[in-house]
Design a protein around this motif. Sequence first.
Motif, PDB file in Angstrom:
ATOM      1  N   ASP A  93      -5.593 -12.136  -2.105  1.00 15.74           N
ATOM      2  CA  ASP A  93      -6.883 -11.808  -2.693  1.00 15.74           C
ATOM      3  C   ASP A  93      -7.974 -11.848  -1.630  1.00 15.74           C
ATOM      4  N   LEU A 107      -8.762  -1.995   3.228  1.00 15.49           N
ATOM      5  CA  LEU A 107      -7.851  -3.126   3.436  1.00 15.49           C
ATOM      6  C   LEU A 107      -7.355  -3.199   4.871  1.00 15.49           C
ATOM      7  N   LYS A 146      -8.283  -4.436  -2.444  1.00 17.12           N
ATOM      8  CA  LYS A 146      -7.243  -4.867  -3.381  1.00 17.12           C
ATOM      9  C   LYS A 146      -7.632  -4.583  -4.819  1.00 17.12           C
ATOM     10  N   THR A 174       0.833  -1.202   0.000  1.00 18.69           N
ATOM     11  CA  THR A 174       0.000   0.000   0.000  1.00 18.69           C
ATOM     12  C   THR A 174       0.867   1.251   0.000  1.00 18.69           C
ATOM     13  N   VAL A 231      -0.177  -8.757  -2.106  1.00 18.11           N
ATOM     14  CA  VAL A 231      -1.406  -8.601  -1.320  1.00 18.11           C
ATOM     15  C   VAL A 231      -2.319  -9.801  -1.576  1.00 18.11           C
ATOM     16  N   TRP A 255       1.818  -5.275  -6.248  1.00 19.57           N
ATOM     17  CA  TRP A 255       0.525  -5.274  -5.556  1.00 19.57           C
ATOM     18  C   TRP A 255      -0.213  -6.587  -5.764  1.00 19.57           C
TER      19      TRP A 255
END
Length: 219
Positions: A200, A135, A86, A26, A198, A194
């Motif tokens: 899912d 998130l 996301k 992020t 990250v 990303w």
Amino acid sequence: ASSASPAEGEGAVRGGPSIFAIALPTACCLLLCNMCRICMSTAVLQASAEFGWSDTMSGLIQSAFLWGYMATQLLGGILADAFGGKVVMAFSVAWFSVATALTPAAAALGQAPLLLMRALVGIGEGVALPSMNNLIGKNVRTDRRATALGMSFGGFHSGNIVGLLLSPFLISNYGWRSLFYLFGILGVPVLLLWQGVVPDAQTLAAQRGEAAAGASGAK
């Protein structure tokens, strides 16, 4: 009777997704977000000299970013709640990176296309912070959320520093257009990072469920 720790007393859930799998990517997205945001502020003097913009038009062009940015703040929150942070953050990075890279072409077409393109950059960036909040709020345990937010905002504000440090070198050596091309193309590795790091939505939900079950079993 045993006393609960301060974090437990606040309802923190131990375990769950790693703070680094969410906050660090992020931070990278938000760093690029602000790098793309400040492009026009540093390039406007050379661009206005080339195209003959008045001071009024230069100010209008710089403000066009905020038209789009403010328009998608609420929408970003709605979309993040509906589709997950996301997905919306990935959309944001792809959108504002492409719009940034296309800005010199829009400037060559005229003032109206340039105003539109800068507003489009703002539209893409406007959903980034709501995605971050979605998130972190859903997936980072309560006793680490402030740390995650600090890391994320650190990246956000570092984008101003990095962008302003790189801009004079790039402009003096490669021209003002290079800012938009370079910062725009950086969206590719950031987006790959990303998507690769990250988890899912399904994985995040499963990790939250496991953490909640572990917390319930420990009571």
